[in-house]
Design an enzyme around this catalytic site. Structure first.
Site, PDB file in Angstrom:
ATOM      1  N   SER A 156       0.843  -1.195   0.000  1.00  0.00           N
ATOM      2  CA  SER A 156       0.000   0.000   0.000  1.00  0.00           C
ATOM      3  C   SER A 156       0.875   1.240   0.000  1.00  0.00           C
ATOM      4  CB  SER A 156      -0.902  -0.008   1.238  1.00  0.00           C
ATOM      5  OG  SER A 156      -1.570   1.221   1.400  1.00  0.00           O
ATOM      6  N   TYR A 162      -2.223  -1.171  10.366  1.00  0.00           N
ATOM      7  CA  TYR A 162      -2.276  -1.452   8.930  1.00  0.00           C
ATOM      8  C   TYR A 162      -1.032  -0.905   8.231  1.00  0.00           C
ATOM      9  CZ  TYR A 162      -3.956  -1.720   4.122  1.00  0.00           C
ATOM     10  OH  TYR A 162      -4.078  -2.003   2.776  1.00  0.00           O
TER      11      TYR A 162
END
Length: 302
Positions: free
Chosen positions: A139, A161
């Site tokens: 990401s 995350y």
């Protein structure tokens, strides 16, 4: 396809066969967030197949996401405003919990479960004269500042995350160091900002309905706004068509979509410290041994 929900897996298989009736699609039940499930799943794969050409590591969770209003207001009047909007850096916090194995859920699902799977599938990669490719979904939200070697499970923070995605970047780099000589190559992709169930969980549905036109407009200036899953797979499909040995191990390959809707792949050098990557890799080996010992002990007691 390795899935934890077999009902959804069967539905996905049926849909794929409608458009690709000649495809040979097998299903495997596996929960990447559970140590026993990963090990049993790997055993089943080794029983079914003699080698693996590609392994796409896509499982990931972002539990209980919360919007950080303070970080948003601080970034709104700073030089980081563009980066903040395109990567979400600092804007999202999450609540995490422990798994039955005693590990942080996000770390287990997004990082260690994949590492454990790779390690247990190693015999299928190490084939003379063959090359194998491992691809991680990372990401733009993967940030070095969110990760710490002293707390690599991110039990003390609220950006699990971001930490987990940076951790997977580190592992990809280390895997190349240890596995390239065996013909195994690891790469990292980023799908961009894709509207999926994971994204929709951040705000109420009405918010996304209102903001959708603005997101399409922003894409004129921010090519990382791929928005739909089809656009988001551009980098993954592109990678599958490359010779693994020709790829740069410290580059993140990102799916991009222009304002006119054209898809392409951009390359970004990852902010990776090679020494940190190696130390983290060794820590994962230690954790693997610990988890296997616990599994063996549990089996003996039962």
């Amino acid at each position: 396809m390795a899935c934890r929900n077999m009902q959804k897996a069967e539905a996905a298989k049926s849909e794929l066969l409608l458009s690709h009736p000649g495809a040979d699609i097998s299903l495997l039940k596996i929960d990447i967030g559970n140590v026993n499930s990963v090990i049993k799943g790997a055993i089943e794969v080794r029983q079914r197949y003699q080698r693996l050409d590609y392994l796409y590591l896509n499982a990931g969770i972002m539990p209980n996401p919360h919007f950080n209003l303070k970080a948003f207001l601080d970034g709104l009047f700073s030089r980081e405003i563009f980066s903040m909007f395109t990567t979400g850096n600092g804007l999202l916090t999450q609540e995490d919990w422990l798994t039955d194995d005693g590990l942080q859920q996000v770390f287990m699902t997004n990082v260690f479960g994949h590492f454990l799977l790779i390690r247990n599938l190693e015999p299928l990669f190490d084939q003379a004269g063959c090359t194998s490719q491992i691809i991680w979904t990372s990401s733009r939200n993967a940030r070095k500042s969110a990760f710490s070697l002293t707390d690599y499970q991110h039990s003390q923070g609220q950006e699990s995350y971001s930490s987990s995605k940076y951790a997977s970047d580190l592992l990809s780099v280390s895997l190349n160091k240890h596995y390239n000589s065996k013909g195994v190559f690891s790469s990292v992709v980023c799908p961009g900002l894709v509207m999926t169930n994971l994204t929709y969980g951040i705000f109420p549905p009405i918010f996304w309905t209102i903001i959708a036109p603005f997101m399409w407009l922003i894409r004129i200036f921010a090519s990382s706004f791929t928005l739909n899953p089809y656009n988001g797979t551009e980098a993954m499909v592109w990678l599958f068509r490359q010779k693994p040995e020709s790829l740069d191990p410290i580059v993140k390959y990102q799916s991009c979509t222009s304002g006119l809707g054209n898809n392409y792949v951009a390359q970004y050098k990852m902010d990776i410290d090679f020494e940190t990557a190696e130390v983290f890799y060794q820590e994962m080996l230690k954790l693997e041994n610990k988890m296997k010992a616990n599994t063996q002990k549990t089996g003996d007691n039962s």
